[in-house]
Structures are given as C-alpha cells and as structure tokens.
Scaffold this motif. Structure first.
Motif, PDB file in Angstrom:
ATOM      1  N   ASP A 167       1.192  -1.757   5.499  1.00 14.74           N
ATOM      2  CA  ASP A 167       2.291  -1.780   4.531  1.00 14.74           C
ATOM      3  C   ASP A 167       1.819  -2.390   3.226  1.00 14.74           C
ATOM      4  OD1 ASP A 167       4.123  -0.603   6.220  1.00 14.74           O
ATOM      5  OD2 ASP A 167       4.984  -2.495   6.920  1.00 14.74           O
ATOM      6  N   TYR A 168       1.129  -3.513   3.309  1.00 13.40           N
ATOM      7  CA  TYR A 168       0.573  -4.120   2.104  1.00 13.40           C
ATOM      8  C   TYR A 168      -0.550  -5.078   2.480  1.00 13.40           C
ATOM      9  CZ  TYR A 168       3.687  -8.008   3.420  1.00 13.40           C
ATOM     10  OH  TYR A 168       4.330  -9.013   4.117  1.00 13.40           O
ATOM     11  N   LEU A 169      -1.546  -5.143   1.650  1.00 10.84           N
ATOM     12  CA  LEU A 169      -2.541  -6.214   1.615  1.00 10.84           C
ATOM     13  C   LEU A 169      -2.640  -6.577   0.145  1.00 10.84           C
ATOM     14  CD1 LEU A 169      -3.414  -4.618   4.338  1.00 10.84           C
ATOM     15  CD2 LEU A 169      -5.548  -5.871   4.044  1.00 10.84           C
ATOM     16  N   THR A 170      -2.264  -7.779  -0.195  1.00 16.37           N
ATOM     17  CA  THR A 170      -2.076  -8.086  -1.603  1.00 16.37           C
ATOM     18  C   THR A 170      -2.422  -9.536  -1.896  1.00 16.37           C
ATOM     19  OG1 THR A 170      -0.475  -7.963  -3.427  1.00 16.37           O
ATOM     20  CG2 THR A 170       0.362  -8.698  -1.303  1.00 16.37           C
ATOM     21  N   VAL A 171      -2.772  -9.792  -3.143  1.00 16.21           N
ATOM     22  CA  VAL A 171      -3.041 -11.137  -3.631  1.00 16.21           C
ATOM     23  C   VAL A 171      -1.917 -11.526  -4.574  1.00 16.21           C
ATOM     24  CG1 VAL A 171      -4.646 -12.623  -4.888  1.00 16.21           C
ATOM     25  CG2 VAL A 171      -5.524 -10.755  -3.465  1.00 16.21           C
ATOM     26  N   ARG A 172      -1.292 -12.664  -4.305  1.00 11.21           N
ATOM     27  CA  ARG A 172      -0.186 -13.138  -5.139  1.00 11.21           C
ATOM     28  C   ARG A 172      -0.414 -14.604  -5.495  1.00 11.21           C
ATOM     29  NH1 ARG A 172       4.207  -9.428  -5.092  1.00 11.21           N
ATOM     30  NH2 ARG A 172       3.234  -7.417  -4.575  1.00 11.21           N
ATOM     31  N   ARG A 173       0.319 -15.059  -6.489  1.00 11.77           N
ATOM     32  CA  ARG A 173       0.250 -16.485  -6.797  1.00 11.77           C
ATOM     33  C   ARG A 173       1.172 -17.232  -5.838  1.00 11.77           C
ATOM     34  NH1 ARG A 173       2.655 -15.890 -12.857  1.00 11.77           N
ATOM     35  NH2 ARG A 173       4.872 -15.625 -12.378  1.00 11.77           N
ATOM     36  N   VAL A 206      -3.259 -14.665  -0.115  1.00 11.47           N
ATOM     37  CA  VAL A 206      -3.452 -13.272   0.279  1.00 11.47           C
ATOM     38  C   VAL A 206      -2.531 -13.001   1.454  1.00 11.47           C
ATOM     39  CG1 VAL A 206      -5.152 -11.513   0.889  1.00 11.47           C
ATOM     40  CG2 VAL A 206      -5.860 -13.536  -0.387  1.00 11.47           C
ATOM     41  N   LEU A 207      -1.750 -11.942   1.356  1.00  7.14           N
ATOM     42  CA  LEU A 207      -0.777 -11.623   2.394  1.00  7.14           C
ATOM     43  C   LEU A 207      -0.957 -10.186   2.848  1.00  7.14           C
ATOM     44  CD1 LEU A 207       1.066 -12.989  -0.274  1.00  7.14           C
ATOM     45  CD2 LEU A 207       2.316 -13.702   1.763  1.00  7.14           C
ATOM     46  N   GLY A 208      -0.679  -9.952   4.130  1.00 15.77           N
ATOM     47  CA  GLY A 208      -0.793  -8.599   4.644  1.00 15.77           C
ATOM     48  C   GLY A 208       0.174  -8.321   5.773  1.00 15.77           C
ATOM     49  N   ALA A 209       0.565  -7.071   5.878  1.00 17.39           N
ATOM     50  CA  ALA A 209       1.373  -6.587   6.993  1.00 17.39           C
ATOM     51  C   ALA A 209       0.898  -5.180   7.319  1.00 17.39           C
ATOM     52  CB  ALA A 209       2.859  -6.577   6.644  1.00 17.39           C
ATOM     53  N   ALA A 210       0.679  -4.922   8.590  1.00 13.83           N
ATOM     54  CA  ALA A 210       0.176  -3.618   8.996  1.00 13.83           C
ATOM     55  C   ALA A 210       0.569  -3.351  10.443  1.00 13.83           C
ATOM     56  CB  ALA A 210      -1.341  -3.547   8.842  1.00 13.83           C
ATOM     57  N   ARG A 211       0.737  -2.089  10.743  1.00  5.90           N
ATOM     58  CA  ARG A 211       1.108  -1.681  12.090  1.00  5.90           C
ATOM     59  C   ARG A 211      -0.135  -1.199  12.832  1.00  5.90           C
ATOM     60  NH1 ARG A 211       6.096  -1.019  13.847  1.00  5.90           N
ATOM     61  NH2 ARG A 211       6.871  -1.039  11.695  1.00  5.90           N
TER      62      ARG A 211
END
Length: 283
Positions: free
Chosen positions: A245-251, A266-271
């Motif tokens: 769904d997302y792999l992203t870098v955020r503050r 760094v956050l991620g969600a995946a099936r």
C-alpha cells in the motif's frame, strides 16, 4: 487479577485506587502487549488491560468477524505479566446503543497513510479509546496513564494529538516496538501467516531499513529523490509477491512530506497473501 465485563464493575474494581495505568488492546496477545503491561505497572497504583475487538475501526471487507478472540489465554498471560484488572466488555456493554457520537480526528493526520487505505479507521480508534479512557479513569484521583506501542506509529500520534487538543488529563506513554529474533515486528495478525509467509515477512522491515538508509544518504537532495526512492522500495516488495500500500519517508513531527533537516520516520504497509502487515522505523 480481577476480570470484569461491565463498565459498572470496572468502576467498582478501580474505586479503591487513585492512579490507574491503562493498556488498551484487542486481545490475541503477544509479547509486545505484555511489554506494555510491564511498562505500565510502575506508572500507577493499578494496572488495567482492556480487551475489546472494536467494530468501529474495521472496514466492511476487513477481518472483524474472523479476528481471533482468545480471552482465556490472554488473561493467563496478563496475570503472569502482573496485570491487576482485565476489562473485557461485550459489544453490548461498550455500545449499548448505536454510537452516534464519534471523535473525528483532523484529516491532515487521519486521512493519510493508514487512514487513506482504511477510511474511517482513526475515527473508530479515537472513539473507542476516548470511551475506554472514560471507563478506566472515571474514579481516578491522581495520575492517569495510558500505554501504547510504537508499531502503530500513526495511531499513537493521533491519540496523543487527541489528548492534547481535548485537554485530557492523561499521560500517553509510547513503548518501543517488540520484534522477533529475525526483526519482524510482533503483531496479532502474524498468526495469519503460513510458514512460508512468515519466513518472507521480514522483507517488509528490511525494505523499510533500506529505504531509510537511502533517504539519509540523499541528504539535502531528499525532496528531489524521495519519489524515486519510495517507488523503488515499492517495486522491490511487489517483485517478491507482496501487494504494498505504501512505503514512505515522512517527518516525525506530523507525518507530512519531509524537508531537509527534519527528523524522519519510514513507514510501510503491505499485504502478503491475505495478511496485511505494517511496520515503521525512525531514522
């Protein structure tokens, strides 16, 4: 350890105490939950764990009906961890009538990342957490503490903002993510994984670590290079059979797009197969 099922019985059990420390859970407990209980114990004069699978935070095609209910095993683990009171209400006890009043978190925090892929999720979370706060802290005369895990990074941020903006007299404590020996973040949903999927599951955290390293290496060019870095991380997981769904870098401050010099997460969600996993890493 007392096990209570109604709000009235919870109030009665907590009335002799001044400073409850609450650990909200949906049950099907693992060592990460027990860590939260151990952290909570010295923070109050009575430790309370709630076990409630909250329908409001599940989407129509999610796993509410099949989410494991393991109350007897959960209570045995909580007793060993030193919990004093378990609050395990039925749906009728928590929602004796349809919950028309709900807590709506701000969209700039709640409609991104998890909230984008699970619309209404954080409204359900905030509503049940607010209600659990009212149940657990109604008799409190001193410090009120609630302990959450960092694995649900966006969730704990939403809850901390809710407490701050509504001026709730509650200390929110965030505990580090508990991981298996290979680095997989502990989660109740890990039990859905087949043996082969469990071996593969570590790839999510490895992908996040690699993305974090790439983000730090980009330094002042992060803003320019970040879309490509994130796309490459997503493609790498997808090539292994995941549905990210997302792999992203955020503050870290607000989970918005980072600027040079920001502290990053760094956050991620995946099936993986039928199981949706999430993880995060501060870098």
């Amino acid at each position: 350890m007392k096990i209570v099922h109604t709000v009235a019985d919870l109030h009665s059990a907590l009335r002799p105490f001044d400073a409850p420390a609450l650990v909200p859970t949906m049950g099907n407990l693992h060592d990460g939950h027990l860590d939260l209980v151990r952290i909570a114990r010295p923070l109050g004069d009575v430790t309370v764990a709630s076990i409630f699978v909250n329908r409001l935070q599940f989407g129509p095609h999610e796993d509410f009906d099949t989410y494991p209910r393991t109350l007897q095993a959960d209570c045995a683990q909580l007793a060993q961890a030193g919990c004093d009171v378990v609050f395990a209400p039925s749906e009728k006890d928590m929602y004796p009538e349809p919950q028309g009043f709900k807590v709506l978190p701000p969209p700039e925090l709640a409609d991104i990342l998890e909230g984008h892929f699970r619309p209404g999720f954080f409204t359900g979370v905030c509503t049940v957490v607010m209600k659990l706060f009212q149940c657990a802290f109604a008799e409190a005369k001193g410090r009120r503490t609630a302990v959450f895990g960092q694995k649900d990074y966006q969730q704990q941020m939403v809850i901390r903002r809710m407490v701050q903006q509504l001026a709730l007299p509650i200390d929110i404590v965030v505990a580090p993510t508990r991981r298996a020996a290979d680095g997989l973040a502990l989660s109740s949903r890990n039990g859905y994984l087949s043996e082969a999927e469990r071996a593969e599951a570590i790839q999510l955290s490895l992908a996040l670590r690699a993305l974090g390293r790439d983000a730090l290496a980009a330094a002042d060019g992060l803003v320019r290079h970040l879309p490509a870095l994130e796309a490459r991380a997503m493609e790498g997981l997808a090539a292994r059979g995941w549905q990210p769904d997302y792999l992203t870098v955020r503050r870290r401050a607000d989970l918005q797009a980072p600027q040079p010099g920001d502290a990053l997460v760094v956050l991620g969600a995946a099936r993986l197969g039928r199981t949706r996993l999430i993880d995060n890493l501060e870098v």
